[in-house]
Scaffold this motif. Structure first.
Motif, PDB file in Angstrom:
ATOM      1  N   SER A  74      -2.051   5.921  14.807  1.00 30.32           N
ATOM      2  CA  SER A  74      -2.416   4.653  15.454  1.00 30.32           C
ATOM      3  C   SER A  74      -2.059   3.436  14.596  1.00 30.32           C
ATOM      4  CB  SER A  74      -3.905   4.632  15.807  1.00 30.32           C
ATOM      5  OG  SER A  74      -4.685   4.700  14.635  1.00 30.32           O
ATOM      6  N   TYR A  75      -1.764   3.643  13.309  1.00 35.47           N
ATOM      7  CA  TYR A  75      -1.381   2.540  12.425  1.00 35.47           C
ATOM      8  C   TYR A  75       0.136   2.438  12.253  1.00 35.47           C
ATOM      9  CZ  TYR A  75      -6.311   2.955  11.310  1.00 35.47           C
ATOM     10  OH  TYR A  75      -7.669   3.033  11.406  1.00 35.47           O
TER      11      TYR A  75
ATOM     12  N   THR B 242      -3.175   7.769   3.924  1.00 36.68           N
ATOM     13  CA  THR B 242      -2.428   6.947   4.876  1.00 36.68           C
ATOM     14  C   THR B 242      -3.352   6.397   5.964  1.00 36.68           C
ATOM     15  OG1 THR B 242      -1.754   8.856   6.248  1.00 36.68           O
ATOM     16  CG2 THR B 242      -0.243   8.188   4.485  1.00 36.68           C
ATOM     17  N   ALA B 243      -4.288   7.214   6.410  1.00 40.48           N
ATOM     18  CA  ALA B 243      -5.248   6.766   7.426  1.00 40.48           C
ATOM     19  C   ALA B 243      -6.167   5.693   6.846  1.00 40.48           C
ATOM     20  CB  ALA B 243      -6.061   7.945   7.955  1.00 40.48           C
TER      21      ALA B 243
ATOM     22  N   PHE C  47       0.860  -1.172   0.000  1.00 39.50           N
ATOM     23  CA  PHE C  47       0.000   0.000   0.000  1.00 39.50           C
ATOM     24  C   PHE C  47       0.902   1.229   0.000  1.00 39.50           C
ATOM     25  CE2 PHE C  47      -3.911  -1.886   2.487  1.00 39.50           C
ATOM     26  CZ  PHE C  47      -4.206  -2.697   1.400  1.00 39.50           C
ATOM     27  N   VAL C  48       0.782   2.057  -1.024  1.00 40.06           N
ATOM     28  CA  VAL C  48       1.490   3.340  -1.065  1.00 40.06           C
ATOM     29  C   VAL C  48       0.421   4.402  -0.865  1.00 40.06           C
ATOM     30  CG1 VAL C  48       2.949   4.898  -2.400  1.00 40.06           C
ATOM     31  CG2 VAL C  48       3.185   2.417  -2.709  1.00 40.06           C
ATOM     32  N   SER C  49       0.586   5.189   0.195  1.00 43.27           N
ATOM     33  CA  SER C  49      -0.470   6.143   0.529  1.00 43.27           C
ATOM     34  C   SER C  49       0.101   7.520   0.823  1.00 43.27           C
ATOM     35  CB  SER C  49      -1.273   5.632   1.729  1.00 43.27           C
ATOM     36  OG  SER C  49      -0.420   5.356   2.827  1.00 43.27           O
ATOM     37  N   LYS C  50      -0.731   8.526   0.561  1.00 42.87           N
ATOM     38  CA  LYS C  50      -0.332   9.926   0.724  1.00 42.87           C
ATOM     39  C   LYS C  50      -1.389  10.640   1.552  1.00 42.87           C
ATOM     40  CE  LYS C  50       1.699  13.917  -0.689  1.00 42.87           C
ATOM     41  NZ  LYS C  50       1.329  14.720   0.461  1.00 42.87           N
ATOM     42  N   SER C  51      -0.945  11.350   2.584  1.00 41.65           N
ATOM     43  CA  SER C  51      -1.799  12.230   3.372  1.00 41.65           C
ATOM     44  C   SER C  51      -3.018  11.498   3.949  1.00 41.65           C
ATOM     45  CB  SER C  51      -2.213  13.435   2.513  1.00 41.65           C
ATOM     46  OG  SER C  51      -2.916  14.377   3.286  1.00 41.65           O
ATOM     47  N   MET C  52      -4.204  11.945   3.614  1.00 44.18           N
ATOM     48  CA  MET C  52      -5.419  11.322   4.115  1.00 44.18           C
ATOM     49  C   MET C  52      -5.474   9.849   3.728  1.00 44.18           C
ATOM     50  SD  MET C  52      -8.997  10.622   3.053  1.00 44.18           S
ATOM     51  CE  MET C  52      -8.574  10.936   1.413  1.00 44.18           C
TER      52      MET C  52
END
Length: 179
Positions: A113-114, A86-87, A79-84
Motif C-alpha cells: 500500500s506504500y 519496509t512497512a 529511508f532504507v528499509s528491509k523486509s518488515m
C-alpha cells in the motif's frame, strides 16, 4: 542554505542494521554527507508471537524515536528499509507527514500500500525466490505504479543465493550500486 541530509535505516526482524545490505547503505550515504540513524528493535524482538503485533509495536517505538529528531530541518530524507522495516518506513513517512525518498529491500505484503507513484521511491529490490511476498504481485504493483524494481534471479528473502559466496558478494555490490 544548510542542505542537511539524513538516512534512516529500518532493519528487518532477523536482518539488523549491521548486516551487509543495510550496513553498506548507511556507509554509502554517510560518505555522501548524510547523518545516519539506524533503528534497532532488538528490545521488542522476542515479545510478540504474531508478526502483525510486532509490526504495530515497532511502529510505535520507531515513531517515538523519530519524533525526537526534528526531521523538518532536513532537506533530504532517505529511508532504507528491509523486509518488515519496509512497512514501518512507509507508515512512518505518512504518520510524520514528511517527504522521504525510499529504498525498499525485500518488501512484505504490508508494504504494498506504500508502493505508489506519488511516493518518492528510488528503487524496490527483491529476490525471485522470496517466500514472504510473491514476486509477480510485487512486479504488478511496481509496473502499475511506475516504480523501479530490481529482481534478483534465484535470490531469497535475504537477497542471497544459497551456498554461493562469490555470487552473493557480486549481488551485494550490484544492489549497493543502486543506492
Amino acid at each position: 542554505m544548510s542542505n542537511k541530509k539524513i538516512v534512516v535505516i529500518f532493519p528487518g526482524v532477523n536482518y539488523r542494521a549491521d548486516c551487509p545490505l543495510l550496513y553498506y547503505a548507511g556507509f554509502k550515504f554517510e560518505t555522501r554527507g548524510y547523518e545516519k540513524v539506524a533503528i534497532n528493535y532488538d528490545d521488542l524482538t522476542n515479545k510478540y508471537d504474531l508478526l502483525a503485533q510486532f509490526i504495530e509495536a515497532v511502529k510505535s517505538d520507531v515513531l517515538a524515536k523519530l519524533r525526537a529528531i526534528d526531521l523538518s530541518q532536513y532537506d533530504d530524507i532517505v529511508f532504507v528499509s528491509k523486509s518488515m522495516g519496509t512497512a514501518v518506513a512507509g507508515w512512518i513517512e505518512e504518520k510524520l507527514c514528511i517527504k522521504a525518498r525510499h529504498i525498499y529491500l525485500t518488501p512484505i505484503e504490508e508494504t504494498l500500500s506504500y508502493i505508489k507513484k506519488d511516493k518518492d521511491i528510488i528503487i524496490v529490490v527483491a529476490g525471485t525466490r522470496d517466500k514472504l511476498l510473491n514476486t509477480n504481485i510485487l512486479k504488478e504493483q511496481c509496473m502499475k505504479e511506475n516504480i523501479p524494481l530490481k529482481l534478483i534471479d534465484g535470490a531469497g528473502h535475504r537477497l542471497e543465493v544459497k551456498g554461493d559466496i562469490d555470487k552473493n558478494i557480486e549481488l551485494l555490490r550490484e544492489i549497493v550500486s543502486t543506492y
